[in-house]
Write a protein that holds these residues in place. Structure first.
Motif, PDB file in Angstrom:
ATOM      1  N   VAL A   1      49.959  14.826  39.067  1.00  0.00           N
ATOM      2  CA  VAL A   1      50.189  13.655  38.003  1.00  0.00           C
ATOM      3  C   VAL A   1      48.769  13.258  37.382  1.00  0.00           C
ATOM      4  N   SER A   2      48.835  12.447  36.479  1.00  0.00           N
ATOM      5  CA  SER A   2      47.508  11.940  35.841  1.00  0.00           C
ATOM      6  C   SER A   2      47.317  10.813  36.761  1.00  0.00           C
TER       7      SER A   2
ATOM      8  N   SER B   1      62.535   9.313  43.725  1.00  0.00           N
ATOM      9  CA  SER B   1      62.620  10.303  42.779  1.00  0.00           C
ATOM     10  C   SER B   1      64.046  10.566  42.466  1.00  0.00           C
TER      11      SER B   1
ATOM     12  N   THR C   1      50.366   3.371  36.546  1.00  0.00           N
ATOM     13  CA  THR C   1      51.615   2.838  36.203  1.00  0.00           C
ATOM     14  C   THR C   1      52.483   2.881  37.499  1.00  0.00           C
ATOM     15  N   TRP C   2      52.387   3.627  38.447  1.00  0.00           N
ATOM     16  CA  TRP C   2      53.490   3.466  39.512  1.00  0.00           C
ATOM     17  C   TRP C   2      52.884   2.389  40.205  1.00  0.00           C
TER      18      TRP C   2
ATOM     19  N   THR D   1      49.345   7.931  35.423  1.00  0.00           N
ATOM     20  CA  THR D   1      50.521   7.801  36.031  1.00  0.00           C
ATOM     21  C   THR D   1      50.557   7.087  37.355  1.00  0.00           C
TER      22      THR D   1
ATOM     23  N   SER E   1      45.822  12.207  42.498  1.00  0.00           N
ATOM     24  CA  SER E   1      46.494  12.785  41.596  1.00  0.00           C
ATOM     25  C   SER E   1      46.579  14.075  41.347  1.00  0.00           C
TER      26      SER E   1
END
Length: 90
Positions: A22-23, A65, A29-30, A26, A17
């Motif tokens: 990113v947190s 992305s 979630t990914w 995140t 992270s």
């Protein structure tokens, strides 16, 4: 012979992270969405979760992305006719 694992690093959730900026949420979630796939981007041994940091992982994340995501049209509000419950002509 080049070993493909020799160019990989094994990272914790916190380390990944931090590198991706990113947190932790995140990353999880990914994982749920399949952006990070088990066996390809990370592995679990019991309660231990580790990520495989490699050039392949970075290129896959960058490719993902830039993909165009379909935009859902916003729902059209349904207009309801207002009925007047009071009979003014009575």
């Amino acid at each position: 012979m080049n070993d493909p694992l020799s160019s990989c690093e094994i990272l914790t959730v916190e380390q990944l992270s931090e590198r991706l900026q990113v947190s932790r949420a995140t990353l999880f979630t990914w994982m749920q969405k399949g952006i990070l796939a088990q066996g390809r981007h990370y592995f679990k041994r019991g309660r231990i979760l580790r990520f495989i940091w490699s050039a392949e992982m970075i290129s896959e994340l960058l490719e993902g992305s830039t993909e165009a995501k379909p935009v859902k049209p916003s729902p059209v509000p349904i207009r309801q006719q207002k009925s007047n419950p009071i009979n003014w002509e009575y």
